[in-house]
Each structure stands twice: as C-alpha cells, then as structure tokens.
Design a protein around this motif. Structure first.
Motif: not given
Length: 488
Positions: A251-260, A295-309
C-alpha cells in the motif's frame, strides 16, 4: 457446545445455502455473523458496529439469501454501498452464497451504461447492490420495482454519511415500502447514523463487535521496521524476499507513488500489477480478477483496495507508506488474516512517519512489534524461492479454475444468442429442459444480454452437457454453447 452449534448449521439455513457456504469454505461463523444472522433472518432491524475483516458482508448476505423467494421475480433486497468497487464485491459474495439456491443479484453504479442496467433489472433480479446516486436515478425513471422490498442494507454507513450522502439516503428511504427490515453496518456510530436510526428504523438492536473481535490479533502478525527514507525501496524488496509470501499487497498513499513503485518492481522483474483510482473501472475489475486467479502475486495499491476488496489468502500486507488516516491502517491489514486464515503485516516507518505510527498504536491500543533487522541469509534464500514461485505462476498463467474451486458442481455456459434474437429466459429454460441430460432443477441463474446469454448448470451436469452438445435449438434456431471462461 456441540460441534454443530459452532457451524452455520445452527442457523437452520436452507440446504442449498449451507452447501454453498461449505463450497466457499465458510467453516465457522465469526462474531459479527453469530450476532447478526439470527436477527436479520427474523426480520429485526439492526445497527452493526464492526470493522473490516469481521465477515460483515456474509452477515447480511446469508439472511438475505435465506429469505429470498426465488419464484418471485421482484427485487426483494437492496444493499446500498458507497463505491463501485464495493458494489461489485458485495454482489459477488451474495451471488456466490445464493448461487445454488438460484438467487440472482446485480450491481448498479455510476459510469456504467444505464441501458445495460435497465435491461438487467427487467430480468428476474432478487437482490440489487447499488451506489446511492444510481439507485435514485432508477427510482426516478421507474426502471426498478421496489414495492415488494423486504430488506434494505446500508453498508459502510459511516463513510457514506460522511461523504454527504444523507440527503440521498433520505430520498431512498422515502421511496421504499414502510414494512421492511433495515440493517445498517458501520465502523462508528455518530449522530448521522442516529438520525437514520430514529427516523427510519424500528427499535433497532445495536450489535457492537469489539475491535479485537473484528480483527483477531492472533490471526494477523503485525510488525514495523524503521528505515531511512532512501532505504525504503530496498527494504521493500528485502521484506518480500525474506518473507517469501505467496501473495502480497503493497500500500502507498498516492496514485503517483503506486505507479512509481509498480514501475520500479516491474524493472526488477517482479510479477506485479498496480491498482488505483486513475484506472478505468474495467481495468480495475480485471486486475482484481487476475490477482484472485493467481496470475501475478504482487499488487501495489492505493487505498482504493483497502476497503471492500475481498481477496482471500493474502499472505502479506506491506505498508510502504504509513496511512495518514489511522482507520485506513485497520482496513489495509484486514486484507490478510481473513476468515480462518493467518496473515502478516509489515509497515515501513521513516522519521516523517513517527507521528502517524504513534497515532495508529494509540488507536489500536497496543504496540506493534518492531523488527530490528532482516536476516541476510533469509533474504538470499528467500529470493531464490520467491523467484521460483513466480516462474511457476507464469507457467500456470492460463489457469482459469477459480469458479471450479468455489462451486465444483456448477458450470457456467455461454450461448451466442440474446435479446437481439428475441431470446428470453423462458426460451432458454424450455430448450435446456427438453434435453435428456437436464431437468429444471439443474438450471441455475440465467442472464440474457443483447448478443449472448449465460446459464449456470448445476448438479455436476454441465460437463456432460458440453461434451454432448456444441449447439442447441432455441426457438427453432441453432445456438452455439460453450463453457464461459470470462466469468469474474
């Protein structure tokens, strides 16, 4: 206590619901389920205060599916959620629990063509999961019939009312029948929730599941490691190698950090994908689907995945960034250690994060275990094992047996004809029932789209059907049939 009193059998559920729960590996009811399921089955209003990871979706999905009359074509339950992601997750869980009973559930939300939703609602739909704005749109258009509604569930009520949805909730309640059961699920109970309770609920029972009950500390091994800012990425890699997890969410705090982070990990040959709010809805759905299907085993996510996924079997959660909202810490680590599984979380803490990690520890009421140093041998040996497991995943990338694992007796078939060829549900039922291999009890949920249709074939009959037929006649016209491999 007898063995049966510690399972879902104690609720005297329909045999098809029990069978589905067994297939889905729901072994023992959680605290929130034990307290809530009997109340909702008996049609008592409830306010449930419970954090993520407690099994709250099933605590309303099971009673809803239990009390659905599948012969009644009207919408009998409405679940209101704040986001599209949560709508899809809740719809999936209700569909899985009710699948063998033939309960049909659909999700409606914004940024999805309204014509498709209207078309879906015209078919036999028992349960609708919706975001507030879109359900109000359908109510105003009179494209949904909610006159026979038995249940209204408001999920993540605190988040919804905090976002200023209170007027929309008022509008929804004003358009629903008075005689219904209301369930309100929230992490906190504030004055907005009390307002809804006083105005619209009937002597609601408050069910308060304590924090320690909602996320069992023993099920999630929580850790932190303190590092310099410029060592964060190397520490991330070392954690993954030393822990050698089957699956990990970072988990990262921003979309930009997730992408980086995603781009860095991709360069370092990790089998990695990213998930954040700038992605299209369809792309997010497929990322989650592929993650579930290993199909992959590492997911980098913003908090969109912290709730309800809800993705089962996450081995490790890494907080690359410490969340600024202390509640998000609970939601993030709640992605692991779900149901009866055990999991681990590791938070990477820099000097800038001290204030926030202290707030989190005050909030959860205990100190998080600190890792002093990662063992070099663990990193070297773990890296060999982790890279080996990624090679295996690449070899098995075509594996599409996710639905087999859930409900092995169900085969979802695809028909290359739909509404544009004047095909109706009754036409499909009639044609399939005329085949010697199939009777009415073997035909599950049917979805008729414009150009194609989908049918659940139950009771292990699907494999034989597909073996015997490449096409069937519907309304005296040949229609091709095959297995549906695109089911999410």
């Amino acid at each position: 206590m007898s063995k049966e009193n510690n399972t879902f059998r104690k609720f005297n559920l329909d045999k098809e619901i029990l069978k589905a729960l067994n297939n889905l590996e729901y072994k023992r009811p959680s605290n929130v389920q034990t307290k809530t399921i009997p109340q909702l089955i008996n049609k008592n209003d409830v306010i449930v205060k419970s954090k993520t990871g407690s099994g709250k979706t099933a605590s309303f999905a099971i009673p809803i599916c239990e009390n659905i009359n599948v012969e009644d074509n009207n919408v009998q339950a409405l679940v209101i959620v704040p986001t599209r992601e949560l709508a899809l997750q809740v719809k999936e869980e209700i569909s899985n629990i009710g699948r063998l009973k033939k309960v049909r559930c659909c999700a409606i939300y914004g940024k999805q063509p309204i014509k498709e939703q209207i078309s879906s609602l015209k078919q036999r739909v028992h349960v609708v999961v919706a975001t507030p704005g879109r359900i109000i749109d359908h109510i105003k258009r009179e494209t949904i019939n909610i006159k026979n509604l038995n249940y209204l569930i408001i999920d993540e009520a605190d988040k919804m009312l905090n976002k200023g949805f209170i007027e929309q909730i008022d509008t929804i309640f004003e358009n629903l029948p008075k005689n219904k059961t209301v369930g309100l699920f929230s992490a906190t109970i504030d004055e907005d929730i009390e307002y809804v309770c006083k105005k619209y609920m009937n002597e609601a029972l408050i069910i308060d599941v304590e924090e320690s009950e909602a996320i069992n500390e023993k099920q999630i091994d929580e850790n932190l490691i303190r590092v310099d800012q410029n060592e964060k990425y190397n520490t991330l890699k070392n954690i993954i190698y030393s822990e050698n997890p089957k699956t990990v969410i970072i988990f990262a705090n921003t979309r930009e950090k997730v992408n980086k982070i995603y781009n860095q990990m991709k360069r370092d040959k990790f089998l990695v994908r990213e998930l954040h709010g700038d992605m299209s809805q369809d792309k997010r759905i497929y990322v989650i689907k592929d993650f579930k299907e290993n199909k992959f085993n590492v997911l980098v996510s913003s908090d969109v995945a912290a709730r309800g996924i809800h993705i089962e079997n996450i081995s490790l959660v890494i907080n690359y960034d410490i969340p600024r909202d202390k509640e998000n810490y609970i939601h993030r680590i709640g992605r692991t250690g779900r149901k009866d599984k055990f999991g681990k979380s590791i938070s990477i803490v820099t000097d800038k994060d001290e204030k926030y990690i202290n707030e989190i520890q005050d909030y959860i009421g205990y100190k998080i275990n600190e890792i002093e140093k990662i063992d070099e041998d663990d990193i070297v040996n773990g890296k060999i094992k982790f890279e080996g497991s990624q090679i295996k995943i690449l070899k098995n990338k075509r594996n599409k047996d996710i639905n087999k694992k859930s409900h092995s007796e169900v085969t979802r078939i695809y028909l290359n004809a739909g509404k544009k060829k004047k095909i109706r549900v009754l036409d499909i039922v009639g044609s399939l029932s005329n085949l010697k291999e199939i009777n009415g009890d073997d035909i599950g949920v049917i979805e008729v789209c414009d150009l194609c249709s989908y049918v659940d074939i139950l009771n292990h009959k699907g494999e034989q059907l597909l073996k015997n037929y490449k096409q069937i006649n519907i309304k005296k016209k040949p229609v091709k049939i095959k297995r549906d491999n695109q089911n999410i």
